[in-house]
Scaffold this motif. Structure first.
Motif, PDB file in Angstrom:
ATOM      1  N   ASP A 130       0.893  -1.185  -0.026  1.00  0.00           N
ATOM      2  CA  ASP A 130       0.020  -0.143   0.000  1.00  0.00           C
ATOM      3  C   ASP A 130       0.813   1.453  -0.043  1.00  0.00           C
ATOM      4  O   ASP A 130       0.416   2.253   0.458  1.00  0.00           O
ATOM      5  CB  ASP A 130      -1.139   0.048   1.268  1.00  0.00           C
TER       6      ASP A 130
ATOM      7  N   VAL B  64       3.326   2.301   2.095  1.00  0.00           N
ATOM      8  CA  VAL B  64       3.535   3.032   3.348  1.00  0.00           C
ATOM      9  C   VAL B  64       4.812   2.664   3.632  1.00  0.00           C
ATOM     10  O   VAL B  64       5.464   1.682   3.599  1.00  0.00           O
ATOM     11  CB  VAL B  64       2.549   2.277   4.517  1.00  0.00           C
TER      12      VAL B  64
ATOM     13  N   ASN C  89      -1.384  10.387   1.759  1.00  0.00           N
ATOM     14  CA  ASN C  89      -2.318   9.884   2.866  1.00  0.00           C
ATOM     15  C   ASN C  89      -1.775   9.825   4.208  1.00  0.00           C
ATOM     16  O   ASN C  89      -0.341   9.868   4.340  1.00  0.00           O
ATOM     17  CB  ASN C  89      -3.387   8.750   2.710  1.00  0.00           C
ATOM     18  N   ASP C  90      -2.699  10.040   5.259  1.00  0.00           N
ATOM     19  CA  ASP C  90      -2.219  10.244   6.529  1.00  0.00           C
ATOM     20  C   ASP C  90      -1.303   8.966   7.228  1.00  0.00           C
ATOM     21  O   ASP C  90      -0.267   9.347   7.735  1.00  0.00           O
ATOM     22  CB  ASP C  90      -3.456  10.384   7.536  1.00  0.00           C
ATOM     23  N   GLU C  91      -1.658   7.747   6.528  1.00  0.00           N
ATOM     24  CA  GLU C  91      -0.676   6.691   7.117  1.00  0.00           C
ATOM     25  C   GLU C  91       0.552   6.934   6.477  1.00  0.00           C
ATOM     26  O   GLU C  91       1.435   6.551   7.466  1.00  0.00           O
ATOM     27  CB  GLU C  91      -1.398   5.367   6.636  1.00  0.00           C
ATOM     28  N   GLN C  92       0.814   7.158   5.224  1.00  0.00           N
ATOM     29  CA  GLN C  92       2.251   7.426   4.791  1.00  0.00           C
ATOM     30  C   GLN C  92       2.953   8.655   5.507  1.00  0.00           C
ATOM     31  O   GLN C  92       3.958   8.380   5.983  1.00  0.00           O
ATOM     32  CB  GLN C  92       1.998   7.766   3.232  1.00  0.00           C
TER      33      GLN C  92
ATOM     34  N   GLU D 146       2.481   9.675   8.615  1.00  0.00           N
ATOM     35  CA  GLU D 146       2.872   9.144   9.918  1.00  0.00           C
ATOM     36  C   GLU D 146       4.250   8.129   9.933  1.00  0.00           C
ATOM     37  O   GLU D 146       4.798   8.305  10.789  1.00  0.00           O
ATOM     38  CB  GLU D 146       1.696   8.518  10.542  1.00  0.00           C
ATOM     39  N   ALA D 147       4.259   7.496   8.876  1.00  0.00           N
ATOM     40  CA  ALA D 147       5.332   6.428   8.774  1.00  0.00           C
ATOM     41  C   ALA D 147       6.465   7.191   8.287  1.00  0.00           C
ATOM     42  O   ALA D 147       7.506   6.534   8.504  1.00  0.00           O
ATOM     43  CB  ALA D 147       4.986   5.501   7.709  1.00  0.00           C
TER      44      ALA D 147
END
Length: 358
Positions: A32, A34, A74-77, A79-80
């Motif tokens: 995905d 990330v 996106n937010d998940e990326q 944050e990572a």
């Protein structure tokens, strides 16, 4: 005389040396797109570079066509990426995010992808890397004006995400046959509107992308990468000298922090590049910091600085097996060799297991 080990001002930041880590796709993110925890170690190990330019990072799902490459849409990326930038900063380094739209190089078989976009209805030669093996590329859909506005918005959003992730700036990937290059060069751009034909028109998309990014983060935190003197992924130009000189002049007018130019060796007969370097004309037209890339050794890089051809040098593959490359250069330590079979293999082998010199 300027040395590779002297500090340099790159817009809003000061790099501790002029040894830049060039962007290197390594395919270690998730399916995905990330970033994963071992990327923290990878970038932290290389924080001795004056500036790290990340691997190419997709600005949207439609923009990214390389399996396991990271994104920043996106937010998940976001944050990572945060622990990665934090680790580099804690080690005393600087890191910018390279923003990537692949254009016609995106394969529609990747999850969530559709027909690729480009300046014109052309097809990338060769075979695409996909999650299901190598497959022929698909013909691209020419971008409408609405498509262009949408992509400019994606660049703005990705830039904001890079800020939120803690990056010191961004670099716009406008080289190597990807989307912006597909607008710049005349064997891929057959448009008859304001984005095609003349040099002024063909650099318009690059100019609009750079302005969108610079308006978001500031020109002093914006860089650009170009590749003028060879065919890249089927993209080329019949007369690159005036094209890229004007592109450099336009970028200088916007006031970006630095311009990185990738030009392989040329020896007049059988060199890796098709023509002599275009970079000298670009350097004369560009007022910011000028970075050269491709095939550089320490000695060749220092010679380029001595000759006034560049302000800094970016090194790519030497950083793969030599995470402490600046120290090896300064102390005369021999360089380790990398294993090409592990460049995109996934996992820690050939990624974070290259040791620093004793």
């Amino acid at each position: 005389m300027t040395s590779l080990f002297d500090p340099i001002r790159l817009g809003a930041v000061t790099a501790r040396n002029r040894i830049v880590m060039a962007p290197l796709t390594r395919a270690r993110a998730t399916r995905d797109h990330v970033p994963v925890p071992m990327m923290i170690d990878y970038y932290r190990q290389r924080a001795g570079a004056g500036l790290i330019i990340t691997e190419a990072t997709g600005i949207s799902p439609q923009a990214l066509g390389w399996p396991y490459a990271p994104g920043i849409w996106n937010d998940e990326q976001v944050e990572a990426w945060k622990p990665i930038t934090r680790a580099v900063h804690e080690a005393g380094g600087l890191i910018v995010c390279q923003l990537w739209h692949m254009g016609r190089v995106v394969h529609p078989s990747l999850p969530g992808r559709s027909q690729p976009l480009s300046s014109s209805a052309t097809t990338m030669p060769g075979l695409a890397r996909t999650y299901d093996g190598k497959q022929p590329y698909s013909v691209a859909r020419p971008m409408t004006i609405d498509d262009i506005h949408l992509v400019l918005g994606e660049y703005r959003a990705a830039t904001r995400n890079a800020q939120n992730a803690g990056f010191d700036g961004v670099q716009i990937h406008a080289a190597n046959g990807y989307l912006i290059d597909q607008f710049l060069r005349d064997n891929a751009n057959f448009r008859t509107d304001e984005y095609g034909g003349s040099i002024e028109n063909r650099i318009r998309f690059l100019r609009n992308v750079v302005r969108a990014v610079a308006d978001t983060i500031g020109p002093d935190r914006t860089g650009v990468r170009l590749s003028p003197n060879e065919e890249r992924q089927g993209v080329n130009d019949s007369n690159p000298e005036p094209l890229f000189e004007e592109a450099a002049r336009m970028l200088s007018h916007i006031g970006i922090a630095y311009l990185e130019v990738r030009e392989p060796d040329y020896d007049g007969t059988n060199g890796k590049a098709e023509r002599p370097p275009v970079a000298p004309r670009m350097r004369a037209a560009f007022r910011g910091s000028f970075i050269l890339n491709s095939d550089y050794t320490q000695a060749k890089g220092q010679a380029a600085l001595d000759a006034g051809l560049a302000d800094a040098i970016s090194f790519g593959r030497p950083f793969i097996a030599n995470p402490d490359l600046p120290r090896r250069f300064s102390d005369g330590i021999p360089l380790a060799s990398d294993d090409a079979d592990t460049w995109y293999a996934g996992g820690e082998k050939g990624y974070i297991d290259y040791p620093a010199a004793p």
